[in-house]
Design an enzyme around this catalytic site. Structure first.
Site, short mmCIF file in Angstrom:
data_model
loop_
_atom_site.label_atom_id
_atom_site.label_comp_id
_atom_site.label_asym_id
_atom_site.label_seq_id
_atom_site.Cartn_x
_atom_site.Cartn_y
_atom_site.Cartn_z
N LYS A 282 10.03 7.15 -4.34
CA LYS A 282 9.80 8.38 -4.40
C LYS A 282 10.46 8.96 -5.29
O LYS A 282 11.57 8.08 -5.94
CB LYS A 282 9.91 9.45 -3.01
C1 LIG Z 1 5.38 8.71 0.99
C2 LIG Z 1 3.97 9.41 1.59
C3 LIG Z 1 4.19 10.16 2.76
C4 LIG Z 1 5.72 9.95 3.86
O1 LIG Z 1 6.27 8.53 3.59
P1 LIG Z 1 6.99 8.72 4.60
O2 LIG Z 1 7.40 7.14 4.95
O3 LIG Z 1 6.81 8.73 6.13
O4 LIG Z 1 8.38 8.74 3.93
C5 LIG Z 1 3.31 10.81 3.14
N1 LIG Z 1 2.02 11.29 2.76
C6 LIG Z 1 1.98 10.18 1.12
C7 LIG Z 1 0.66 10.17 0.37
C8 LIG Z 1 2.67 9.84 0.20
O5 LIG Z 1 2.97 9.29 -0.97
#
Ligand SMILES: *Cc1c(COP(=O)(O)O)cnc(C)c1O
Length: 367
Positions: A179
């Site tokens: 991210k």
């Molecule tokens: C990364 C992501 C999440 C949540 O990710 P975690 O791995 O739980 O931190 C939720 N929704 C989207 C669209 C994502 O890209």
């Protein structure tokens, strides 16, 4: 020839120092870095409150609970997302009801969402996919509680100048290593509502009220806490967030130039009508004539990682079997999902690497 990875975090001496500081303090959890990270994150977005949680998924779960979603309810959401956004309502025995996406932005189409409303609809869960702001003003006009999946959208800004996640609805961010900002694993829920902040703070910590002792709990809760180690990394990452976002934006602009003019190839949509993307991934849609699996294999042979991104959620086997979904329900999503490929994308991606990816893709597509 070194393989170009899909993603790579920016981590340096500041993160190392931050982690060492927490280790040396002896307070690894429920310490001062948690509120410090929350306050810095909320200030960055211009929102009143933020709650650090163990993942973006945990944040979505607690945000839906705070919005009042319960068993038997329906939550309208996008089938073109990471599976977490559709899974979260199911944790509360609510049903994710999909509505098709807009072909340009790839976000939930507000008209399709409106058409999916029933008397059981308890909330709408738009996803700011690939960091592009969902059409929140149109979704807000539907008059239902909104919970935002902003996990891919740190740095994105709506046309009215409000940061994505800053409108006051509970909005979940994720800090997995690919991210815009990472704490390894982790997440944050932003909210404009003090009561939502209090509820999420309690539910992430086994339902403990702030003034209660360790073993007293006045509601059901979870262990969705984020550690001080993670929050310390998050604080260091916030300090370099502008530089990391600028690095992603630079890489995106370079890709746009390097990939221009390939027939049938669709690039990520440009910012329009004042909305600004917070760059997360660079996803292209291949020409209809090309074989995606073969393209990905051929890119790998040329030292370039890529992957299908994202698959349509309603066509995953769990969703087919549980909810009876099948092909043809959401044609825009299905077309995009069948053609989408994520290319290597991270702040320190060099112009030379981008050239290599572009050259490989031109070769593979016979261009
Ligand atoms: C990364 C992501 C999440 C949540 O990710 P975690 O791995 O739980 O931190 C939720 N929704 C989207 C669209 C994502 O890209």
């Amino acid at each position: 020839m070194e393989e170009i990875p899909l993603a790579r975090p920016v981590l340096g001496a500041a993160e190392e120092e931050a982690v060492l500081g927490v280790l040396r303090s002896g307070q690894l959890s429920l310490g001062p870095r948690v509120p410090a990270f929350e306050a810095a994150f909320a200030a960055r977005l211009g929102v009143a409150h933020a709650c650090a949680v163990s993942s973006g998924t945990a944040g979505l779960h607690l945000a839906l609970r705070a919005a009042g979603v319960r068993e038997g309810h329906e939550v309208i959401t996008s089938p073109f997302s990471f599976v977490a956004s559709a899974n979260a309502p199911i944790y509360e025995r609510a049903r994710p009801v999909f509505a098709d996406i807009d072909a340009r932005t790839l976000n939930l189409d507000p008209r399709a969402a409106a058409a999916a409303i029933t008397e059981r609809t308890a909330a709408i869960l738009p996803v700011h996919i690939f960091g592009y702001p969902a059409d929140l003003p149109a979704i807000e006009a539907l008059g239902l509680p909104v919970v935002e999946d902003a996990c891919e959208a740190l740095g994105a800004v709506h046309a009215d100048g409000v940061a994505v996640g800053g409108r006051g609805h509970p909005a979940a961010f994720g800090f997995y290593a690919n991210k815009q900002l990472t704490t390894g694993e982790g997440g944050m829920v932003t909210t404009g509502d003090r009561a939502v902040k209090a509820r999420i703070d309690s539910e992430r910590n086994q339902g403990r009220a702030p003034d209660m002792g360790w073993l007293d709990h006045d509601r059901l809760g979870f262990n969705y806490r984020l550690s001080d180690i993670a929050c310390a990394i998050g604080l260091a990452q916030l300090d370099r967030l502008d530089a990391m976002l600028a690095g992603r934006a630079r890489a995106a602009a370079a890709y746009r130039e390097a990939l221009a003019g390939i027939e049938g190839l669709t690039l990520p949509c440009e910012d329009a009508a004042g909305d600004r993307r917070g760059w997360f991934v660079f996803v292209v849609q291949l020409p209809r004539s090309s074989d995606r699996d073969a393209t990905i294999r051929a890119l790998r042979e040329r030292g370039v990682q890529s992957k299908p991104y994202l698959p349509a959620i309603h066509l995953m086997s769990y969703y087919r079997e549980t909810f009876g979904h099948r092909e043809g329900e959401f044609p825009v999503c299905e077309d995009v999902a069948a053609r989408s490929v994520a290319l290597p994308f991270f702040p320190e991606l060099t112009d030379g690497q981008i050239e290599r990816v572009a050259l490989a893709l031109r070769e593979v597509l016979g261009h």
